[in-house]
Design a protein around this motif. Sequence first.
Motif, short mmCIF file in Angstrom:
data_model
loop_
_atom_site.label_atom_id
_atom_site.label_comp_id
_atom_site.label_asym_id
_atom_site.label_seq_id
_atom_site.Cartn_x
_atom_site.Cartn_y
_atom_site.Cartn_z
N MET A 1 25.34 32.68 -113.24
CA MET A 1 26.44 31.78 -112.93
C MET A 1 27.13 32.18 -111.63
N ALA A 2 27.23 33.49 -111.38
CA ALA A 2 27.86 33.97 -110.13
C ALA A 2 27.04 33.56 -108.92
N ALA A 3 25.72 33.64 -109.02
CA ALA A 3 24.86 33.25 -107.91
C ALA A 3 25.01 31.76 -107.60
N ASN A 4 25.48 31.00 -108.60
CA ASN A 4 25.73 29.57 -108.42
C ASN A 4 27.20 29.30 -108.09
N ASP A 5 27.89 30.37 -107.61
CA ASP A 5 29.28 30.29 -107.14
C ASP A 5 30.30 30.02 -108.23
N ASP A 6 30.01 30.45 -109.47
CA ASP A 6 31.01 30.39 -110.52
C ASP A 6 32.05 31.47 -110.23
N GLU A 7 33.28 31.07 -109.93
CA GLU A 7 34.30 32.01 -109.45
C GLU A 7 34.66 33.06 -110.51
N GLN A 8 34.73 32.65 -111.78
CA GLN A 8 35.08 33.60 -112.82
C GLN A 8 34.03 34.70 -112.95
N MET A 9 32.76 34.31 -112.87
CA MET A 9 31.69 35.31 -112.99
C MET A 9 31.61 36.20 -111.75
N LEU A 10 31.92 35.62 -110.60
CA LEU A 10 31.95 36.44 -109.39
C LEU A 10 33.01 37.53 -109.47
N LYS A 11 34.10 37.26 -110.20
CA LYS A 11 35.16 38.26 -110.34
C LYS A 11 34.65 39.53 -111.02
N LEU A 12 33.72 39.38 -111.95
CA LEU A 12 33.16 40.55 -112.62
C LEU A 12 32.41 41.42 -111.62
N PHE A 13 31.63 40.78 -110.77
CA PHE A 13 30.86 41.54 -109.78
C PHE A 13 31.77 42.12 -108.70
N ARG A 14 32.80 41.38 -108.33
CA ARG A 14 33.74 41.92 -107.33
C ARG A 14 34.44 43.17 -107.87
N HIS A 15 34.81 43.13 -109.14
CA HIS A 15 35.43 44.31 -109.75
C HIS A 15 34.48 45.49 -109.70
N HIS A 16 33.24 45.24 -110.05
CA HIS A 16 32.26 46.32 -110.08
C HIS A 16 32.00 46.87 -108.68
N VAL A 17 31.90 46.00 -107.72
CA VAL A 17 31.67 46.45 -106.34
C VAL A 17 32.87 47.23 -105.82
N GLU A 18 34.08 46.78 -106.15
CA GLU A 18 35.27 47.51 -105.71
C GLU A 18 35.34 48.89 -106.37
N SER A 19 35.01 48.98 -107.65
CA SER A 19 34.96 50.27 -108.32
C SER A 19 33.93 51.18 -107.66
N SER A 20 32.81 50.61 -107.28
CA SER A 20 31.75 51.37 -106.62
C SER A 20 32.20 51.83 -105.23
N ARG A 21 32.97 50.98 -104.55
CA ARG A 21 33.50 51.38 -103.24
C ARG A 21 34.44 52.58 -103.39
N LEU A 22 35.28 52.56 -104.42
CA LEU A 22 36.18 53.69 -104.66
C LEU A 22 35.39 54.95 -105.01
N PHE A 23 34.34 54.79 -105.80
CA PHE A 23 33.51 55.94 -106.14
C PHE A 23 32.84 56.52 -104.90
N LYS A 24 32.37 55.64 -104.02
CA LYS A 24 31.78 56.09 -102.76
C LYS A 24 32.80 56.88 -101.95
N GLU A 25 34.03 56.39 -101.89
CA GLU A 25 35.08 57.09 -101.14
C GLU A 25 35.39 58.43 -101.80
N ALA A 26 35.42 58.44 -103.13
CA ALA A 26 35.68 59.70 -103.85
C ALA A 26 34.60 60.73 -103.54
N LYS A 27 33.36 60.30 -103.51
CA LYS A 27 32.26 61.22 -103.17
C LYS A 27 32.46 61.79 -101.77
N HIS A 28 32.80 60.95 -100.82
CA HIS A 28 33.00 61.42 -99.44
C HIS A 28 34.14 62.43 -99.38
N ILE A 29 35.20 62.18 -100.12
CA ILE A 29 36.33 63.12 -100.15
C ILE A 29 35.88 64.46 -100.71
#
Length: 592
Positions: free
Chosen positions: A239-267
Amino acid sequence: MKLRRPNLEALYKEVDHYIPKKESLQPPRIGISANRKDGLSCIAETYVQAVLKAGGAPVLIPVITDIEALTAIVNGLDGLVMSGGGDINPLYMQEEPIPALQDVDTYRDEYDLILLRLATNRQLPVMGICRGHQILNVAFGGGVYQDIHTQHNQKLLKHSQALPREQASHSVTLAEGPSKLRTMLDGEKELLVNSFHHQAIKEPAPEFIATATAPDGINEAMEHPEKEIFSVQWHPEAMAANDDEQMLKLFRHHVESSRLFKEAKHIHHRNVTLDSHTDTPMIFPGEFNIGLKEGGKVNLPFMEEGLIDAAIMVAYIPQGPRDDASLLKATDFAMNRLQEIHRQMELNRTRMCIAYTPQEVHVLKAAGKKAIMLGVENGYAIGKDIENITRFRKMGVSYITLCHNGSNDLCDSARGDAEWNGLSPFGKEVVRKMNETGVLVDISHAAESTFYDALETSAYPIIASHSSARALCNHPRNLTDEQLKALAEQGGVAQICLYKGFINEDAEKASLSDAIRHIDHIVDLIGINHVGIGSDFDGDGELIGCRASNELINITMRLLKEGYTENDIAKIWGGNLLRVMNKAQSAPDNSL
């Protein structure tokens, strides 16, 4: 769409003229577990598109069970998506197959479980989808219905829809109360989803909470309340690949969490990370090897997974009788524990070394080795021979905790009778001798009267190697706001203890979130320069969301979410303590 004639030169020019962003600005690498079909490692393109649309860099992980290769792959990732697919072999749940079970692929099961174990050992954010939702539950000790239509006791919806994947076929109700899923979806109470499964989880695994349910009672989502792990039964990627905004929010959350984890590793890579108090020597039997995962919460593999550079391991001595013979035994016991840590260094010289000074901690980090520093918990081990302080220092001891539970010949404890109304005359001599030899004075476990006497007697700042804030958890072992202010005025540091009874008065609910509140409180009260972390691991220290050295990076993740800077986090993760240690070791008589 108008087709373009392929142009190799134009393609190469586009690639060569691309200017990569700085590493810190590049998208987080999101691993996607592959499916296995006809001998191929493959995945639906919608997974890739959903991760891309959410701002991540998708990485397809081939279906292999080579642990060394998978370890190398996982070490380069910032997040993981566990994808959908076929049924899970019930033998992994100690169950015999029922007739309605569909085809299983045990090789993929093994791959998924190895991959997930490697990722969660390193605290990668994880998002599970359909089969990934179920395999997460199995991996953490839960179970699944092999076939919901024959094992579930309610009349079921059609959970394998004929509609296209990008279309919804039924609703799910989000659970009441706070959850990551509700936050992602801006407080929504109901969601329309697709459905392609006939297995489903029964009850969430221990520590996990259910966050969504289908109208027929089937679990549709769960999450860990403290870690960045969540999963859903439906297929949001389609559904996200078909631009369903609610489903994209799940992936955005996951990507943002992963970005924070990446920053934590660098620190963690750029700064020393030090845990100021572990009781690991308590569990050393004769054949114990800190280079292996052998039952404790602090060992070299855990430190490597959690990117922790240093730990202060203490020779803990429980308070006992104070006759001469007992005191000699206490000293011998402490020396034996210290010698055992030295033996661990001989067993693992390529991976660790005992550090006597803060400078050596930095040198060892640069060399790719873990630094183990030494402490003594309970001045009872000094006995009546003040020269034992010099002997301990020559063994590498960086601090001595003046007491434990119960008064001793040095001072009064937070737990016990007020025998001395603070430091004893001998205790004051001990503090001065510790100053002379460069040994930090540690007042964790001490009575308030002892704390203030130590502040007055010591020529150098003192520390609390593992104590939390009494304003948030009213335990006599914790420090009052007045004590914290006095400690800061003298330049000392309080290391937050992760022992559940010192973090939350309802100890069984004590969590990583509570520890962050203690850090916030102390920072707000006395500033960023006077707080650190002393886990008390292997001395019963552990919290929901932070149970061993490999999980300590979760603290960094949460501090980043709270808005702490890298400089702030570097101070909390050892900079403050090592600063105070440097001052103590500047004593003229410190010969090391």
